[in-house]
Design a protein around this motif. Structure first.
Motif, PDB file in Angstrom:
ATOM      1  N   TYR A 176      31.542  -8.964 -25.978  1.00 29.55           N
ATOM      2  CA  TYR A 176      31.798  -9.624 -27.327  1.00 29.55           C
ATOM      3  C   TYR A 176      31.955  -8.199 -28.188  1.00 29.55           C
ATOM      4  CZ  TYR A 176      30.403 -11.837 -31.621  1.00 29.55           C
ATOM      5  OH  TYR A 176      30.320 -12.173 -33.055  1.00 29.55           O
TER       6      TYR A 176
ATOM      7  N   CYS C 107      35.342 -16.677 -32.621  1.00 28.48           N
ATOM      8  CA  CYS C 107      34.442 -15.757 -32.246  1.00 28.48           C
ATOM      9  C   CYS C 107      33.967 -15.817 -30.786  1.00 28.48           C
ATOM     10  CB  CYS C 107      33.149 -15.364 -32.986  1.00 28.48           C
ATOM     11  SG  CYS C 107      32.166 -16.664 -32.942  1.00 28.48           S
ATOM     12  N   PRO C 110      29.893 -20.850 -28.471  1.00 28.80           N
ATOM     13  CA  PRO C 110      28.645 -20.793 -27.493  1.00 28.80           C
ATOM     14  C   PRO C 110      28.922 -19.866 -25.909  1.00 28.80           C
ATOM     15  CG  PRO C 110      29.905 -23.007 -27.389  1.00 28.80           C
ATOM     16  CD  PRO C 110      30.447 -21.917 -28.607  1.00 28.80           C
ATOM     17  N   TYR C 111      30.326 -19.441 -25.963  1.00 30.89           N
ATOM     18  CA  TYR C 111      30.455 -18.661 -24.636  1.00 30.89           C
ATOM     19  C   TYR C 111      30.462 -17.199 -25.110  1.00 30.89           C
ATOM     20  CZ  TYR C 111      32.004 -23.413 -23.826  1.00 30.89           C
ATOM     21  OH  TYR C 111      31.792 -24.790 -23.385  1.00 30.89           O
ATOM     22  N   TRP C 112      30.051 -16.698 -26.142  1.00 32.26           N
ATOM     23  CA  TRP C 112      30.126 -15.360 -26.512  1.00 32.26           C
ATOM     24  C   TRP C 112      29.502 -14.393 -25.388  1.00 32.26           C
ATOM     25  CZ3 TRP C 112      26.157 -11.958 -28.025  1.00 32.26           C
ATOM     26  CH2 TRP C 112      24.963 -12.591 -28.162  1.00 32.26           C
ATOM     27  N   GLU C 113      28.250 -14.864 -25.025  1.00 27.49           N
ATOM     28  CA  GLU C 113      27.468 -13.945 -24.137  1.00 27.49           C
ATOM     29  C   GLU C 113      27.942 -13.930 -22.619  1.00 27.49           C
ATOM     30  OE1 GLU C 113      23.409 -14.695 -24.666  1.00 27.49           O
ATOM     31  OE2 GLU C 113      22.805 -12.638 -23.842  1.00 27.49           O
ATOM     32  N   HIS C 114      27.921 -14.997 -21.915  1.00 28.78           N
ATOM     33  CA  HIS C 114      27.853 -14.833 -20.686  1.00 28.78           C
ATOM     34  C   HIS C 114      29.600 -15.617 -20.172  1.00 28.78           C
ATOM     35  CE1 HIS C 114      23.773 -14.452 -20.182  1.00 28.78           C
ATOM     36  NE2 HIS C 114      23.634 -15.406 -20.957  1.00 28.78           N
ATOM     37  N   GLY C 115      30.368 -15.587 -21.134  1.00 27.45           N
ATOM     38  CA  GLY C 115      31.756 -16.203 -21.012  1.00 27.45           C
ATOM     39  C   GLY C 115      32.533 -15.078 -20.294  1.00 27.45           C
ATOM     40  N   VAL C 118      36.270 -15.533 -21.137  1.00 31.52           N
ATOM     41  CA  VAL C 118      36.426 -16.193 -22.635  1.00 31.52           C
ATOM     42  C   VAL C 118      37.042 -15.092 -23.506  1.00 31.52           C
ATOM     43  CG1 VAL C 118      35.708 -17.339 -24.649  1.00 31.52           C
ATOM     44  CG2 VAL C 118      35.148 -18.214 -22.067  1.00 31.52           C
ATOM     45  N   LYS C 120      36.646 -13.362 -26.961  1.00 33.65           N
ATOM     46  CA  LYS C 120      35.929 -13.727 -28.175  1.00 33.65           C
ATOM     47  C   LYS C 120      36.434 -13.394 -29.177  1.00 33.65           C
ATOM     48  CE  LYS C 120      33.052 -13.213 -24.504  1.00 33.65           C
ATOM     49  NZ  LYS C 120      33.404 -12.583 -23.252  1.00 33.65           N
TER      50      LYS C 120
ATOM     51  N   CYS D  47      33.309 -20.807 -17.777  1.00 31.89           N
ATOM     52  CA  CYS D  47      32.367 -20.098 -17.065  1.00 31.89           C
ATOM     53  C   CYS D  47      31.136 -21.061 -17.276  1.00 31.89           C
ATOM     54  CB  CYS D  47      31.907 -18.670 -17.716  1.00 31.89           C
ATOM     55  SG  CYS D  47      33.457 -17.815 -18.181  1.00 31.89           S
ATOM     56  N   HIS D  51      27.053 -19.717 -17.151  1.00 35.16           N
ATOM     57  CA  HIS D  51      26.027 -20.146 -18.336  1.00 35.16           C
ATOM     58  C   HIS D  51      24.866 -20.831 -18.064  1.00 35.16           C
ATOM     59  CE1 HIS D  51      29.637 -18.937 -20.795  1.00 35.16           C
ATOM     60  NE2 HIS D  51      28.723 -18.758 -21.759  1.00 35.16           N
ATOM     61  N   TYR D  63      26.297 -27.273 -23.220  1.00 32.10           N
ATOM     62  CA  TYR D  63      27.489 -26.929 -22.429  1.00 32.10           C
ATOM     63  C   TYR D  63      28.166 -27.960 -21.552  1.00 32.10           C
ATOM     64  CZ  TYR D  63      26.454 -22.117 -23.676  1.00 32.10           C
ATOM     65  OH  TYR D  63      26.047 -20.953 -24.545  1.00 32.10           O
TER      66      TYR D  63
END
Lengths: 176, 357, 163, 371
Positions: A176, C107, C110-115, C118, C120, D47, D51, D63
């Motif tokens: 991010y 941005c 919900p997948y911003w951290e562990h994706g 994905v 961002k 993913c 998660h 999710y």
């Protein structure tokens, strides 16, 4: 309808050493641990024998057991020793209405297991997914490629607990 | 006649002919295409519980104007690997083909672009040109979807020309003319003189003709639907299969030309059906101009009736489009070769026998 | 756009009027690329359907990128897809616009951290004109985003660079 | 002179009007005839399983919503069924009934999209919009219940996030007589349309043995003529208290297991869902819906595989707990993932246009396939 314990005892008689142990006492589900290189034979038997008829593979999932010991090497690299991967097979007999769970355990360095995709075609994609996510190799699988991640993904197997995400993929920033 | 008037005005045959041939383009085809596109969107919207374009002008009447103005501003992309010469000619060819067909269509007793004796034959031949354009577009784009779309389109249009021509021959056999103007004049009077009701013949023969005329009408309507690639025969540009068929790679004004040509074509085939079976520009009830004694009013009335009939059939095409799914390629071909052509042949034979008797 | 900035140093009346007409044409006929990614695509479909009716604003889906003016990035952009989205965007003819619909494409959502797979924010690969927040945005929100885009196009100029 | 021919590879997608999202199909063609289909997936791999390992049990629910975004309610239903089994808790009857009502409404909504887009794929655009119009009614029911249109986060572990809105029962009762005639309308417009039948009957036949071997489930399996529905065969929640039929494909228009059968099973299932909703509304008990929600979800070490009958088939969750507040491993057995793997088997020997018909008839959602 047979319980998992009965199935375990019958299999033990038939296959001997290949059937490693019977895990019980875990809440909700008992399962049978099988030798990874014999799993295809056990599964063929379970599918084709009249008293089992496990014609449906409901689910096949890889698991990183996250058990090994951390060892720091000479150059400061971290290695996990004695880690294992598991695979869980949920079988169901639609005609006899019985279910059983099988499991195999593989060593972390070179996880290999016999493919069951010849027995249940549904295993084909499940196994590809386990390969993609955990790097488990399926022997005799017809088409073992990555399935969800890009074919040119080089950063390893994402569902392993020690997976590190790369900074960049094809020029795109990943974190991010 | 407008030609005579223009001749007097300009004093030169060439200039008069030129202006006359441009007239349908500017007076009719372009405005019609603009209206038809809007009409299509409005018709579909109201069939689907929606409103359709609402924001530009009253109930969105300027929507197509905005669309065309926007398409003019768009970048004109020619892909690197395309065959550039063919790629550029194709939309022009398609547009020319569908526009040229209007030359021989009698809009009213006083106006026909070119009153040639082989009118019907000319229209059928010229619409064949469209196929060449489509094939060129599909080939030159160097894209698999366009190629598949073009091949389908060529196969479809050429196959469906056969039943069309067979039905036209049936009519020609009765009337003895290929001239659309003469054909329309033959059906003058009231609506029972239209070809669909047996034409100008009288007595028992007229009654005997009616069922075969209706069969002929159904066949020609189905095949013209296929010729202009409308649902259920819109296989060449089947959105869900081939993206948008042969014009997938076209952008901006070139795409607009395909787009306008499609709608112009819709009217052209409707006009043929109207001219051949439904009395062309003839009024079903006699003319107001006749009863009032205003002779210059008659051509205007005729023009009204012609457009009315044409637009009616265009509306039926739209109605079908928004109701039916589309056929598959092989089913489309089977429909043509196994059903329409044999029926058209038998129809031709029977009508021939009746005429001889 | 700034195409004519050498010829005309200042706005004059003709240019402004022409501009207005051209901008009007562009903003009233935004053909959308028929392209859906994830959950937001369902809301996008609902926006085109009877109840909300995108067609009122002149927006119709076109299957081919060559004939579309606006691409609505409706959903999570993954790394595998990002390359394709970039190519699709490049296939569209100018002038072209991008609406980023939903948190995922804004941005990473919900997948911003562990994706790990994905992207961002789609603005890392293509320029975005309007961001529509929400997970997923309601159809009304998408309509508002479209109106904002129209507002933006209305103020575009042939003479001055706007972007 | 022999003409040299070669096979053509046609890429369909990831951006293509009829792939229902970002799926890429690699078609091996000989003219218009399909020699093979290779689906390439993962363009929407978000993913989920990673998660799930990083979130606490209740945090996973949002999710879960986003897996199969056309049937979010049912995904939650499946997930909480699995976690509750692991925790060994009982939930109040009212909660179970509300879950069933929501689940069946969601099934109708999901089938409407499936039917509508199927029509649109085959060129009939109007049924698509009619289906969305009716789906909008169901969404407004969900909206007064939990405030969201698409992704609800409504069914929680041990309970629900809110009780029903006071008007809900009345509105749901009004919906049933509104919707019944619409099914007939859809039949008149699409199901019995000659062209539609021509396009779908005898296309993409899936024999029951193949279906079982591939693990296909749900309406696709029932379309092959097998009466297999987890709501009946492996009952969960309160489904054993309702009276409903399990429609199966009968080969009315062609062969058993063709596209038309799979399509029509969905139409019939909407009817059955209406029946279930009607009965559930009649029997709906009073009570508190939040009383059984645990303060802290911390299941004992163990594992569970629980499955429910999602609108697309057998949705299974395999959860391993290591005794902490985060799941150790969550694996989703996604029905569409399995259904899609049959594509190659179904498409071979058909034409390009049939690929669209077959793909539409197995009703996939990419969010669930790629997870």
């Amino acid at each position: 309808m047979k319980t998992t314990e009965e199935i375990f005892n019958l299999l033990k008689e038939k296959f001997g050493e290949s059937i490693i142990e019977f895990k019980t006492g875990v809440p909700v589900e008992d399962f049978i641990v099988v030798n990874p290189f014999e799993i295809d034979k056990v599964c063929t038997f379970l599918r084709d024998t009249d008293s089992y008829q496990f014609n449906n593979l409901m689910n096949l999932s890889g698991v990183d057991d996250a058990n090994g010991k951390k060892i720091t090497g000479e150059q400061g690299e971290v290695k996990l020793e004695g880690r294992t991967f598991s695979l869980f097979y949920h079988l169901e007999s639609m005609s006899l209405k019985q279910k059983v769970t099988l499991a195999v355990r593989m060593p972390g360095e070179n996880p290999e297991v016999s493919s069951v995709s010849e027995i249940w075609r549904s295993a084909d994609w499940h196994e590809r997914e386990a390969f993609d996510m955990f790097g488990i190799k399926f022997l005799n699988h017809p088409d073992l490629r990555r399935i969800l991640m890009p074919y040119d993904w080089e950063a390893g197997y994402p569902l392993r607990k020690d997976y590190k995400n790369p900074e960049f993929y094809q020029g795109m920033k990943v974190p991010y | 006649m407008i030609y005579d008037f223009l001749l007097k005005l300009t004093g030169s045959e060439i200039a008069a002919g030129f202006i006359q041939s441009l007239l349908p383009l500017f007076v009719f085809i372009l405005p019609f295409a603009l209206i038809a596109v809007l009409l299509e969107r409005k018709v579909s919207a109201h069939m689907q519980d929606r409103l359709g374009p609402m924001r530009v002008g009253y109930h969105g009447i300027f929507q197509t104007v905005a669309d065309i103005l926007k398409l003019m501003q768009k970048e004109d992309i020619v892909t690197d690997n395309s065959d550039k010469a063919l790629f550029n000619i194709a939309p022009v060819l398609v547009f020319t083909g569908s526009y040229a067909a209007f030359a021989a269509i009698p809009f009213s007793g006083a106006f026909i672009g070119s009153n040639i004796d082989l009118g019907l034959f000319f229209i059928v031949a010229v619409s064949g040109l469209v196929v060449a354009g489509i094939l060129m577009a599909g080939w030159a784009s160097n894209n698999k979807y366009t190629l598949l779309g073009a091949m389908r389109s060529a196969a479809q249009v050429i196959s469906y020309e056969i039943p069309t021509i067979l039905v036209i021959i049936t009519i020609v056999m009765i009337t003895g003319t290929l001239n659309l103007y003469t054909l329309s004049e033959l059906q003058t009077g009231h609506f029972w003189n239209w070809m669909i009701f047996g034409g100008p013949s009288t007595g028992l023969i007229k009654v005997a003709f009616i069922p075969f005329m209706i069969i002929g009408f159904v066949i020609i309507y189905i095949s013209t639907l296929a010729e202009v690639n409308r649902t259920p025969f819109d296989i060449p540009e089947a959105e869900s299969e081939l993206v948008s068929g042969y014009h997938t790679e076209y952008s901006g004004m070139k795409f607009a030309m395909f787009f306008l040509a499609e709608y112009a074509n819709m009217f052209a085939v409707s006009a043929i059906v109207a001219a051949v079976f439904f009395g062309g520009y003839q009024s079903p009830f006699g003319y107001l101009g006749n009863s009032l004694g205003i002779s210059w009013f008659i051509p205007i009335e005729q023009f009204f009736w012609f457009t009315f009939k044409g637009i009616f059939f265009v509306l039926v095409q739209m109605w079908l489009r928004w109701t039916l799914p589309r056929l598959r390629v092989d089913q489309l071909m089977a429909l043509c070769w196994k059903y329409l052509i044999p029926i058209a042949f038998v129809n031709l034979l029977i009508v021939g026998l009746i005429t001889v008797l | 756009m700034g195409l004519l900035d050498k010829q005309f140093t200042d706005d004059n009346i003709i240019i402004t009027k022409v501009e207005d007409v051209l901008n009007w044409a562009r903003l009233s006929s935004l053909w959308q690329m028929g392209f859906g990614l994830a959950c937001c695509a369902i809301e996008m479909m609902a926006t085109s359907a009877s109840h909300y009716d995108f067609d009122r604003f002149g927006v119709i889906p076109r299957p081919s990128p060559r004939q579309s003016d606006v691409i609505i990035i409706s959903g999570t952009v993954t790394l595998k897809m990002a390359i394709r989205i970039k190519r699709l965007y490049e296939q569209m003819p100018d002038p072209k616009y991008v609406i980023s619909m939903g948190s995922c494409s804004n941005c990473g959502g919900p997948y911003w951290e562990h994706g790990y797979h994905v992207l961002k924010g789609v603005d890392r690969v293509i320029p975005v004109d309007v961001y529509v927040p929400g997970c997923p945005p309601r159809p009304e929100a998408l309509l508002e985003g479209l109106l904002k885009l129209q507002e933006k196009i209305r103020n575009e100029s042939l003479v001055k660079k706007t972007a | 002179m022999p003409v040299k021919t070669e096979e053509m590879i046609l890429n369909m997608g990831p951006q293509h009007p009829s792939t229902h999202g970002v799926l890429r199909l690699e078609l091996l063609l000989e003219g218009e005839i399909i020699k093979g289909v290779k689906p390439h997936i993962g363009y929407l791999h978000r993913c989920f399983e990673k998660h799930a390992e990083a979130m606490t049990y209740p945090q996973v629910i949002p999710y879960v919503d986003r897996l199969d975004y056309l049937s979010s309610m049912y995904n939650e239903f499946g997930y909480v069924t699995a976690v509750e089994k692991l925790l060994g808790i009982e939930v109040p009857q009212r909660v179970e009934y509300i879950r069933v009502i929501m689940g069946e409404l969601q099934r109708i909504a999901s089938h409407l999209v499936a039917i509508g887009t199927y029509g649109a794929d085959l060129g009939a655009f109007t049924p698509f919009l009619f289906a969305f119009r009716d789906r909008e009614k169901i969404l407004s029911l969900f909206e007064i219940t939990c405030g969201a249109r698409l992704l609800y986060n409504y069914i929680w572990i041990g309970g629900l996030s809110h009780d029903l809105h006071p008007d809900f029962v009345r509105l749901a009762r009004e919906f049933i007589p509104y919707f019944r005639p619409k099914i007939k309308e859809m039949n008149d417009l699409l199901s019995y349309n000659k062209i539609f039948v021509e396009r779908t009957a005898n296309v993409g036949i899936l024999p029951p043995e193949t279906a079982i071997n591939f693990g296909v489930s749900g309406p696709n399996l029932r379309g092959s003529g097998l009466k297999w529905d987890l709501r009946r065969n492996d009952p969960y929640s309160v489904y054993d208290k309702f009276d409903f039929n399990i429609p199966v494909g009968e080969g009315r228009m062609g062969t058993v297991g063709d596209c038309w059968d799979r399509y029509f099973v969905r139409i019939l299932e909407m009817e059955e869902s209406l029946k279930i909703i009607e009965q559930a509304l009649d029997q709906l008990p009073e009570g508190d819906v939040t009383s059984a929600i645990p303060k802290r979800v911390k299941p004992p070490i163990g594992q569970v595989y629980a499955r429910v009958e999602n609108p697309r088939g057998e949705l299974g969750y395999f959860i391993i707990s290591d005794g902490s507040v985060n799941p150790f491993r969550v694996k989703v057995r996604a029905p569409s993932f399995i259904s899609l793997s049959v594509m190659d088997e179904l498409c071979r020997g058909h034409m390009i246009a049939d690929v669209i018909a077959i793909l539409g008839s197995i009703d996939i959602v990419l969010g669930e396939i790629d997870r």
